[in-house]
Scaffold this motif. Structure first.
Motif, short mmCIF file in Angstrom:
data_model
loop_
_atom_site.label_atom_id
_atom_site.label_comp_id
_atom_site.label_asym_id
_atom_site.label_seq_id
_atom_site.Cartn_x
_atom_site.Cartn_y
_atom_site.Cartn_z
N GLY A 124 33.00 35.50 -3.26
CA GLY A 124 33.51 35.76 -1.92
C GLY A 124 33.03 37.05 -1.30
N SER A 125 33.51 37.30 -0.09
CA SER A 125 33.07 38.47 0.67
C SER A 125 33.52 39.79 0.03
CB SER A 125 33.56 38.38 2.11
OG SER A 125 34.96 38.26 2.15
N SER B 179 31.60 32.22 1.07
CA SER B 179 31.14 32.14 -0.32
C SER B 179 29.62 32.17 -0.41
CB SER B 179 31.65 30.84 -0.95
OG SER B 179 31.12 30.68 -2.24
N THR B 180 29.12 32.97 -1.34
CA THR B 180 27.68 33.03 -1.61
C THR B 180 27.23 31.92 -2.55
OG1 THR B 180 28.06 34.61 -3.40
CG2 THR B 180 27.57 35.52 -1.20
N TRP C 83 26.89 28.88 -1.72
CA TRP C 83 26.01 27.96 -0.98
C TRP C 83 24.53 28.26 -1.22
CZ3 TRP C 83 30.70 26.62 -0.78
CH2 TRP C 83 31.07 25.39 -0.23
N PRO C 84 24.04 29.47 -0.96
CA PRO C 84 22.61 29.70 -1.23
C PRO C 84 22.29 29.69 -2.73
CG PRO C 84 23.67 31.73 -0.44
CD PRO C 84 24.67 30.62 -0.29
N ALA C 85 23.20 30.16 -3.56
CA ALA C 85 22.93 30.23 -5.00
C ALA C 85 22.77 28.85 -5.62
CB ALA C 85 24.03 31.01 -5.71
N ALA C 86 23.55 27.87 -5.15
CA ALA C 86 23.52 26.52 -5.73
C ALA C 86 22.68 25.56 -4.90
CB ALA C 86 24.95 26.00 -5.87
N GLY C 87 22.06 26.06 -3.83
CA GLY C 87 21.25 25.19 -2.98
C GLY C 87 22.10 24.19 -2.20
N LEU C 88 23.33 24.58 -1.87
CA LEU C 88 24.20 23.69 -1.09
C LEU C 88 23.75 23.71 0.37
CD1 LEU C 88 27.69 24.55 -2.62
CD2 LEU C 88 26.05 22.79 -3.32
N PRO C 89 23.86 22.59 1.06
CA PRO C 89 23.35 22.51 2.43
C PRO C 89 24.25 23.22 3.44
CG PRO C 89 24.40 20.46 1.84
CD PRO C 89 24.41 21.31 0.60
N GLU C 90 23.63 23.79 4.44
CA GLU C 90 24.38 24.33 5.57
C GLU C 90 24.94 23.17 6.39
OE1 GLU C 90 25.20 27.57 6.38
OE2 GLU C 90 24.48 27.89 4.34
N PRO C 91 25.99 23.40 7.18
CA PRO C 91 26.52 22.31 8.01
C PRO C 91 25.42 21.67 8.87
CG PRO C 91 28.01 24.19 8.05
CD PRO C 91 26.78 24.64 7.31
#
Length: 200
Positions: A49-50, A85-86, A88-96
């Protein structure tokens, strides 16, 4: 009724009272989950988290979120984490607005739409349910009555931080309330997970 697994829930979680939900808290240890059903994953977020630079996660705690992403990709379902949450980029999760190679996509929500007293901006990573097939979202306009944490930074034209009695000040929710999933959101997430088609 299709069974679903709720992973990384609190010991006093609402999921434990719901029919057809296999709930995994810290004592039961979600890493023992053998699969075979869609998941609703709430992995620990303090390392992502932030405010992660203030966090003191236990050894291996950060990796639990990556494991939870793998479970959602393998069995279908949904992973919930804070909007900042960071993971998203770490796990290659897609942006909306985008999809990943697992067919997963991201839905930004605010938990106060489901009754949380704070806005609680959240991201959901969803696999196995198309956007048109999710349950109806109960939009709620306007500010929430509370905040997750007090804004310590001064606002434009303001000297110092917001204090009680000042315009825009709202009380903080308690730590347990920050961590609990509102019952209506838990029901919505269970319904969402039940609608999944297991990824190929």
């Amino acid at each position: 009724m299709r069974h679903v697994a709720a992973l990384f829930v609190r010991e006093d979680s609402i999921y434990k009272t719901m029919l057809g939900v296999d709930a995994w808290d810290a004592k039961r240890d979600a890493l023992g989950f053998q699969g075979g059903m869609p998941v609703i994953a709430h992995p620990p977020c303090r390392a992502w988290g932030s405010l992660r630079h203030f966090a003191k996660p236990r050894p291996g705690e950060r990796e639990l979120a990556l494991w939870a992403v793998d479970q959602a990709r393998r069995w279908g379902g949904v992973l919930e984490h804070p909007a900042a949450s960071t993971l998203w980029p770490a796990a290659g999760l897609p942006e909306p607005g985008r999809y990943d190679t697992s067919g997963g996509w991201t839905l930004p929500i605010h938990q106060h739409w489901w009754g949380h007293r704070a806005e609680k901006a959240t991201r959901l990573y969803i696999v196995g349910v198309a956007p048109r097939d999710i349950p109806v979202i109960p939009m709620r306009l306007g500010e929430a009555s509370h905040v997750i944490a007090m804004d310590k930074s001064p606002r434009r034209g303001q000297i110092g931080r917001l204090r009680k009695g000042m315009p825009g000040w709202r009380p903080e929710v308690s730590k347990p309330e920050r961590e609990h999933t509102p019952p209506a959101l838990a029901e919505w997430l269970v319904e969402l997970a039940r609608r999944t088609v297991q990824p190929a």
